[in-house]
Design an enzyme around this catalytic site. Sequence first.
Site, PDB file in Angstrom:
ATOM      1  N   ASP A  17      65.076  50.878  93.806  1.00  0.00           N
ATOM      2  CA  ASP A  17      65.730  52.152  93.549  1.00  0.00           C
ATOM      3  C   ASP A  17      65.463  53.278  94.553  1.00  0.00           C
ATOM      4  O   ASP A  17      66.337  53.683  95.312  1.00  0.00           O
ATOM      5  CB  ASP A  17      65.345  52.647  92.154  1.00  0.00           C
TER       6      ASP A  17
ATOM      7  N   GLU B 265      55.110  47.261  83.709  1.00  0.00           N
ATOM      8  CA  GLU B 265      56.184  47.204  84.703  1.00  0.00           C
ATOM      9  C   GLU B 265      55.625  47.273  86.122  1.00  0.00           C
ATOM     10  O   GLU B 265      56.111  46.615  87.038  1.00  0.00           O
ATOM     11  CB  GLU B 265      57.144  48.374  84.462  1.00  0.00           C
TER      12      GLU B 265
END
Length: 820
Positions: free
Chosen positions: A559, A790
């Site tokens: 991202d 994560e």
Amino acid sequence: MARQRKHLSAANKEGKGRYSSSSGSSSSIARSLQENYFYWRQLLLIVVIGIAVVFGYIGYLETRVNTPFDSKKVVSKRGLSVPELFWGSYRPGTYFGLKTRDPFSLVTGLMWYFPHRLEVGGDGIRHWCEQGDNLSKYGWLQHDGNNFGLQEILDGPFILNTSFVKRAGGDHGGEWTARISVDVHPSHKGKVNVNEQVSLIWYATLDEETQSNIAPTNLGTDITGIRGETLLLGQFNMKLYPYKSSVDHESFLSTVAPGLSHLKETVISSLKIAQDNPTSPKKLILGGEYIPVGTEKKKTNFVAVQLTAKLPFIVDVAYESKSNLNINEKLIGDVYTKTMEWHQNRFNQRFEATFGLKSKGYEKREIYFAQAALSNLVGGIGYFYGCSKVQSYYTSDPVNYWMAPLFTAVPSRSFFPRGFLWDEGFHGLLICQWDLDTELDIMGHWFDLMNVEGWIPREQILGVESLAKVPSEFIVQRNTNANPPTFFLTLDYILDRYEEDLSYERFALLERLYPRLQAWYYWFNTTQTGPVPGSYRWRGRNPLAQRELNPKTLTSGLDDFPRASHPTDLEMHIDIYCWMAVASKAMARLGLLLGRSSYLKYQQTADYLLNNDMMDRLHWSNFSQSYADYGLHTDAVKLVRPKPLPRQQHQNLEMTRKVLKQPEYRLVDTTFGYVNIFPFLLQILDADSPKLSKILTDIRDPDLLWSDYGLRSLAKTSPLYMTRNTEHDPPYWRGQVWININFLAVQALAHYSKIKGPNQRQARRVYGELRSNVINNVIRQYYRTGYIWEQYSDKSGEGSGCRPFTGWSALTVLLMSERF
């Protein structure tokens, strides 16, 4: 006017010969006009047809984005044709629930709360997996992806265990029993009121199948159960049996719920206070038969049963099919306990046979972690049905994709309980080793979502439950946007391990898959090309983004990893170059296996892209001695807050980016991180390359990527290391340790450590250190926090981002087993 007529008449008489000649000329003119008329009419007709063709073609282009790919479906068996997979824990977004692989499934699930701790408005009722619930831990401890699962949930001082076991039988997908047990956690014994109660709410609901029905029933037990009938299930009963426990109070709800995304709200709105007598304590109960205003003509689609009991409390929920006539004994009580023990023993044996962790010397606690990591990945596989919202250049507004199912694992049950394209390729690396057929089924479902262009939407938001968890700005999927084609990694992995052991069914599936892989590859190779031959560029960057320090590249999967500061069409990205090299090699390999002559063109493209000289010409920086993106770039960018204007109300004072030095076209070589080492990560570099030696040195440098917990995503020396991309967005891929990329790094080190040459010894040494760092930290944080995360801090190793994240972080199991 009379004189004029006379004059003209005389002139005609005097010039009779001339008049005669003029008459011939007029005929010629008439013929000419007639010819011109036909010419212009034909021209006008051609123009009209041309306009119609253009508009028709534009209309055709508008429909391409949501037109399915015209080829055999990869998934040839669905629903009851695969009875062993028909029922499952296919609702990863809830703490516990079961449903079928049917677009209009009966949906079952659990809610619970502790009456003395319930807050106003229903806060404290658990249903969906929510990070805001702040549970100390939840997740599967053992789950084989098919027949059984055992989960542990720590909710404050309480411990819940939820489990299920399936049993084959009958014509409608078999039967199952779910067990829910609740008690005070051993560490809190003596600290909790001895009269503490729990309220369990077990429900069944129907989606949109009008031919189905459900209703409450008391058949067979003293507690209200649920009965019903659907097209695929036939007639069924769900009965609740307390196990070595007693129930203080029982109530039920039979109503019309507005949809799967509002079940908890439906329960909350129906709760009412009841009292057995004036001296007894008050309690909350479900509202019984309840038909909301405006739904009088609709059939009941939601039935819930609430049991309130003192702790400890255990209840079995038995689903029984009327078509199963050969039941020797009910799957409840002691029978359930023995059956669960059998499945657990079998799971332990299969786990060791697959990954061999005990034989490698791992301790019991480490094997416990690894089993939980695998179980959360396969136990997080969901079955979804619905349509995406998509848009193309030719559609003025988003349009609906076609209605379709998706069988897929998910990255996170709490934050991302839906399918993501590039995540799923990583998931498949582990799933295919546990159950190859399940992974092939997952791949088949994904590729059956391909449109006629060869595009697959990168995020799958199917059904109202999925939609309810996604912010509106992320819902629409655009057909110009890609995602890393990680399924080619999965495919290559499968061919490495199973090429000589492909059954007829598996081989046939690969044959059905091949045309879709070709279309997918062609779509990448035409829509994501760069400005010069051999180059590639991710689409989807926003050149007008004024509130982002560096415009994101969501399509790359990384991202906010820093790219060129000013997005243009002339960019070239090194990571997608490497992905296309991997894709070309995998396509050539599969084409050769299937006996397709087309493998030659893929092999030629692979040879072209795997040529390190060409890659160096496009992406190697002599200045930084690293691979890099190319684009319009400056490092002199910062976020500044605009000055407020006098006497102006409601000003937007959000920080915007300010460019301090004009950008120039160049290699983005002042940044160093995951993107810059992709030729190493995907094993594109030649084993004897001096550039490989440089990368091995750089990743081991503590000032660059090395940490005690794994490789950080961005070097400490990079300008945007751990900086916010907007004032609201914390850094994401700007320094944190990510397990999927560390897995690729360890895998690449294993590869290069086996090839004799100048880099073999260095690769072997770094391999051992990096693998140990990643494994030890993920396990350490699991036991410290109760979760797999994560991402992990490069400074402390602490987990960050969302949790649990048992998608690609579960690849730690493969690092432990060294099954690359």
